[in-house]
Design an enzyme around this catalytic site. Structure first.
Site, PDB file in Angstrom:
ATOM      1  N   ASP A 190       0.953  -1.083   0.064  1.00  0.00           N
ATOM      2  CA  ASP A 190       0.013   0.091  -0.017  1.00  0.00           C
ATOM      3  C   ASP A 190       1.058   1.407   0.065  1.00  0.00           C
ATOM      4  OD1 ASP A 190       1.193   0.191   2.617  1.00  0.00           O
ATOM      5  OD2 ASP A 190      -0.912   0.239   3.564  1.00  0.00           O
ATOM      6  N   ASP A 250       1.488   4.770   2.308  1.00  0.00           N
ATOM      7  CA  ASP A 250       1.088   5.292   3.413  1.00  0.00           C
ATOM      8  C   ASP A 250       1.745   6.898   3.590  1.00  0.00           C
ATOM      9  OD1 ASP A 250       0.478   2.918   5.162  1.00  0.00           O
ATOM     10  OD2 ASP A 250       2.814   2.293   4.312  1.00  0.00           O
ATOM     11  N   ASP A 260      -3.342   4.911   2.568  1.00  0.00           N
ATOM     12  CA  ASP A 260      -3.705   5.101   3.952  1.00  0.00           C
ATOM     13  C   ASP A 260      -3.129   6.644   3.981  1.00  0.00           C
ATOM     14  OD1 ASP A 260      -4.393   3.481   5.715  1.00  0.00           O
ATOM     15  OD2 ASP A 260      -2.466   2.455   6.253  1.00  0.00           O
TER      16      ASP A 260
END
Ligand code: CTP
Ligand code: MN
Ligand code: MN
Length: 384
Positions: A204, A206, A308
């Site tokens: 992902d 961040d 995120d």
């Protein structure tokens, strides 16, 4: 070449946060084996056993030499009986029967498949396994109930499990930066997580959002999300309001204070990384990302990635940066070290001295390490 005796190579520190752990190291075959065992232990619900394997793997990553014989590990800490047995097998036979058995097992494979759906943990996955479910199709056939996050995870399963590359992470950071600049000039967007540790890809992206003057960041995230959504960047998002009451609340630091759960305002989203050639006409967001396409080395297929977005007030920024850079193993030991050796509680919001009952403010990661009496470890050396 036979390795030199360990005494000539210096002692290995017991806590991960006292060691430098590079991304590329000399013992990957061994650490891969131990990490499979750690994963398997986690799948069987044994957190303690999982941690033991994981710590053993971490210490091998920090060795600046290749292990050739089990005797060389004599004075290396954090290697338990079971790990030692597996390492011995690996070193003598080039493979471990026990690890291979796990790797091939139907349970391990199925658990891995299910837990790769975002939002599915060990508990649900093993429940499904016990009910006889084995494939993603089985989940659909049995009309398994999923929450919105899990549905999104299943819908985009392939894309989301394709690693995000660095240039994609940078393109996404750039898009977020541009949007934020329109709303709150001077706000900062920092790429953290694995990419800050120098990983070329990750699961992902961040991003840590802040503003140099405390309080300016309040109310920013909902606006950012609404613009990103309107521009077509988001395939999914869920907003988590800041759950923070007060740093002054001592209970927070005494009990669960060092948990990895933090209280920042946060948005978990799936970003659309589209093909700018226009497979989806009218998707302005996609075109804009395409404008940043200079970063790409080859054509990009339709894909997406978890992002995120986390907002922190500037006084907590260094703690948030340290907490979100990882690795998870590094963070866990940093907090364990703080509590056990320094009687301090460390989390992504601050550092609290439990006996003196005071906060230790910091303007940089370096200062946090100083407070803890630790040598500064660069992000690239936190790949435990
Ligand atoms: N983290 C956190 N609170 C959460 C989720 C994550 O503090 N609710 C922290 C983790 O402790 C970790 C960091 O954020 O240190 C990054 O987490 P994650 O994205 O899961 O891992 P990465 O190290 O970035 O690995 P990857 O490249 O696979 O994303
Ligand atoms: Mn990450
Ligand atoms: Mn993350």
């Amino acid at each position: 070449t036979p390795a030199e005796p360990l005494e000539e190579k210096g002692q290995v520190a017991p806590y991960i946060c006292q060691r430098r752990t590079p991304l590329l190291h000399h013992n990957s075959a061994l650490t891969d084996a131990l990490e499979i065992m750690a994963e398997e232990a986690k799948f069987s619900g044994s957190e303690v056993r999982s941690l033991a394997f994981s710590r053993a793997a971490s210490v091998l990553k920090a060795l600046p030499w290749k292990v050739e014989r089990i005797q060389q590990l004599h004075t290396v800490p954090c290697i338990g009986e079971h790990s030692r047995r597996i390492l011995q097998e690996m070193l003598e036979d080039g493979m471990s029967a026990e690890v291979e058995k796990v790797r091939q097992s139907e349970r391990y494979r199925t658990m891995k498949l299910f837990t790769k759906i975002f939002g599915i943990g060990v508990k649900i996955a093993s429940q499904w396994y016990q009910e006889g479910l084995r494939t993603l199709t089985d989940l659909q056939l049995h009309q398994i109930k999923l929450n919105k996050e899990q549905q999104a995870g299943l819908l985009h399963y392939e894309d989301l499990n394709t690693p995000v590359e660095l240039w994609e992470a940078e393109a996404i950071s750039q898009v977020v930066r541009q949007v934020i600049e329109q709303i709150l000039p001077g706000a900062t967007v920092t790429l953290t997580g694995g990419f800050r540790r120098g990983k070329p890809c990750g699961h992902d992206v961040d991003l840590l959002i802040s503003h140099p003057s405390e309080g300016e960041e309040m109310g920013l995230l909902p606006k950012v999300i609404s613009i990103l959504d309107r521009q077509g960047f988001l395939l999914y998002h869920s907003f988590h309001r800041s759950s923070f009451l007060s740093l002054e609340d001592e209970e927070l630091w005494v009990s669960g204070g060092s948990s990895t759960m933090d209280h920042f305002e946060r948005c978990l989203s799936i970003f659309h990384l589209g093909d700018p050639a226009g497979s989806r006409p009218g998707a302005t967001g996609v075109q804009k990302l395409g404008a940043l396409w200079g970063l790409a080395r080859r054509p990009v297929p339709e894909s997406c990635a978890w992002v995120d977005l986390v907002v922190t007030p500037s006084s907590q920024f260094p703690f948030a940066l340290l907490g979100w850079t990882g690795s998870r193993n590094f963070e866990r030991d940093l907090r364990r070290f703080s509590k056990r050796e320094k009687k301090m509680t460390l989390n992504s919001h601050g550092l609290y001295h439990l006996e003196q009952k005071i906060f230790l403010p910091a303007a940089s990661e370096e200062e946090i390490f100083q407070h803890l009496g630790l040598e500064y470890i660069l992000p690239e050396e936190r790949n435990a």
